[in-house]
Structures are given as structure tokens and as C-alpha cells.
Design a protein around this motif. Structure first.
Motif, short mmCIF file in Angstrom:
data_model
loop_
_atom_site.label_atom_id
_atom_site.label_comp_id
_atom_site.label_asym_id
_atom_site.label_seq_id
_atom_site.Cartn_x
_atom_site.Cartn_y
_atom_site.Cartn_z
N ASN A 289 -1.81 13.90 7.86
CA ASN A 289 -2.87 13.80 6.86
C ASN A 289 -2.37 13.72 5.41
O ASN A 289 -3.15 13.77 4.46
N GLY B 184 -1.24 11.21 3.99
CA GLY B 184 -1.55 9.90 3.43
C GLY B 184 -0.46 8.87 3.71
O GLY B 184 -0.34 7.86 3.03
N LYS B 185 0.27 9.09 4.79
CA LYS B 185 1.42 8.23 5.11
C LYS B 185 0.97 6.83 5.52
O LYS B 185 1.51 5.84 5.02
N SER B 186 -0.01 6.76 6.41
CA SER B 186 -0.48 5.43 6.83
C SER B 186 -1.04 4.67 5.64
O SER B 186 -0.74 3.48 5.46
N SER B 187 -1.84 5.36 4.83
CA SER B 187 -2.43 4.69 3.66
C SER B 187 -1.35 4.18 2.72
O SER B 187 -1.45 3.08 2.18
N ARG C 142 -1.41 1.60 11.43
CA ARG C 142 -2.19 2.13 12.55
C ARG C 142 -2.08 1.28 13.80
O ARG C 142 -2.41 1.73 14.88
N LYS D 189 -1.57 10.84 -3.09
CA LYS D 189 -2.94 11.17 -3.52
C LYS D 189 -2.98 11.70 -4.96
O LYS D 189 -3.77 12.61 -5.28
N ASP E 196 -4.25 10.56 -7.43
CA ASP E 196 -5.54 10.34 -8.10
C ASP E 196 -6.46 11.54 -7.96
O ASP E 196 -7.45 11.65 -8.65
N ALA F 165 -2.20 5.76 -3.06
CA ALA F 165 -2.51 4.56 -2.29
C ALA F 165 -3.85 4.01 -2.75
O ALA F 165 -4.11 2.82 -2.65
#
Ligand code: GDP
Length: 219
Positions: free
Chosen positions: A49, A51-54, A67, A161, A163, A196
Motif C-alpha cells: 500500500n 504506492g508502488k504500483s501507482s 498490475r 504520496k 501530495d 504518482a
């Protein structure tokens, strides 16, 4: 430790490197199945969670790359993707760790795969350790950092993240994480701050990767 800082040229090489479409190569659950053709690798790891994939999708500009290969029940895979026009650099998406509801057997399997991979992988040029900008380092991050210090695997912190937190909170997390990384043997001293969502830090991260792959064909 010695560091290779990205030059101005690396920024444009980084953009070109990530313009070429990335392709999924394979998912690996046993180190005996690792690619054997000697291509250089850079890896991404972090708590689940984080934010690695994003981040991987934002870096490559391919919305669902990270994914694509996720098969339910096979989340402990190391997923390999090509980077660059000639595919001579591989991006390794490592399984997320620190998932509170993971079973003991899952944690054991993950730890073993990561340990085995990190111990003897000369192809691995650097691991980018993703850290949530709202939370900073956790115990499970420190465990993998110790593993990498012991195995002399070069790694660099990436805040994700960015932001989300207010700027004062972000600066505090940044300072804490940087101070902790500075004490580590194999850690790169510079943190890369990313989002991301709004693209912060993407050019810096692409340039850092390009600097690690001076021979990759980018145009
Ligand atoms: P992974 O489990 O590490 O692959 O994490 P994901 O990429 O699936 O992201 C986990 C959650 O964080 C999702 O709800 C994402 O929408 C969110 N997320 C990821 N990156 C960002 C970011 O840069 N900014 C914000 N605000 N949310 C993000």
C-alpha cells in the motif's frame, strides 16, 4: 559510499528511457527462475500500500503495467519488466511487505525470496525503497535496510504520496528519513520525493535510473 549523481544529460536520457514501452518479462517465485542473461536490474520495494504500483505506472506512463502480472494468490512474485528501447535494463517490482494480515507462512516465504534475491544478485544496480511520505520509516523497512547493508546492495529512499501531507509535515518526515538513511552503510544519501498523483519527482527518479544504466539505448 560513492554515489553517481544524475547529470543534466541523465534527465533527458531518463525521459527517453521511459518513453519506450515497457514489457512484462516474467514473475519469479524461486531464485532459480531469475533471468540469467546478465541484464542490469533496478528494483522497487516497499510496504504494501506504499504506492508502488501507482509509482511504476506513473514512471512508465503505462496505466496498468504493474498490475498486469498480479495473479491472485501469487503476490510473492518478483515481477520483471523491460525498460528502454532495447530492453537491456530490467525493472523489478518486488512484493509489498509489512501487510498486517499476512500469514506467518506468507511472511516467511516473502522473506526467504527477498533474502535470496538480495544476497547474490550482481545484476541489481540499485533498489529504490519506497516510503510513504505520511508515515516515514517503519520497522519492516528497517529490516530490509539491514539486509541490504549486510549484502552491500545499494539502495535509495523514495518518498511516495508527497501530495498528501502539508508541507511542514512533509519536511519533517523528509528530514527524519534522510537522517536515518545517512547512518546506513549501503544507502544513497539523497531522498527522492515523489507523487504518482501529480508527477512530483518523476524526472528525478527517471534520471537516477538512467544514471545507473549508461549503456541502455534510449533513442
Ligand atoms: P501498492 O500496494 O504499493 O502497489 O500501492 P498502490 O499503488 O496500489 O496504491 C495504494 C493506495 O495509495 C491507492 O489507493 C492509491 O490510489 C494511493 N496512492 C498511490 N500513489 C499515490 C500518490 O502519489 N498520491 C496519493 N494521494 N495517493 C496515492
Amino acid at each position: 559510499m560513492t554515489t553517481i549523481d544524475p547529470t543534466k544529460a541523465d534527465f533527458s536520457r531518463g525521459e527517453a528511457l521511459f518513453k519506450a514501452p515497457s514489457q512484462f518479462v516474467k514473475g519469479v517465485v524461486r531464485v532459480t527462475d531469475l533471468p540469467q542473461d546478465g541484464r542490469a536490474e533496478i528494483a522497487f520495494a516497499g510496504r504494501s500500500n506504499v504506492g508502488k504500483s501507482s509509482l511504476i505506472n506513473a514512471l512508465t506512463g503505462q496505466k496498468s503495467l504493474a498490475r498486469v502480472s498480479v495473479t491472485p494468490g501469487r503476490t510473492r512474485e518478483l515481477n520483471f519488466f523491460t525498460l528502454g528501447r532495447d530492453g537491456q535494463l530490467l525493472l523489478v517490482d518486488m512484493p509489498g511487505y509489512g501487510y498486517a494480515r499476512a500469514s506467518k507462512a506468507e511472511v516467511k516465504g516473502w522473506t526467504r525470496l527477498i533474502r535470496d534475491y538480495l544476497k547474490g544478485r550482481s545484476e541489481l544496480k540499485r533498489l529504490f525503497l519506497l516510503i510513504d511520505a505520511r508515515h516515514g520509516l517503519k520497522e519492516s523497512d528497517r529490516e530490509i535496510m539491514t539486509l541490504m547493508d549486510e549484502a552491500a546492495v545499494s539502495y535509495q529512499g523514495v518518498l511516495t504520496k508527497a501530495d498528501k501531507p502539508k508541507s511542514a509535515a512533509l519536511a519533517a518526515v523528509e528530514a527524519n528519513v534522510a537522517a536515518e538513511l545517512a547512518k546506513r552503510l549501503a544507502a544513497h544519501p539523497q531522498l527522492i520525493v515523489t507523487s504518482a498523483r501529480n508527477g512530483t519527482g518523476m524526472p528525478e527518479l527517471r534520471a537516477a535510473i538512467a544514471a545507473l544504466a549508461p549503456n541502455a539505448v534510449v533513442s
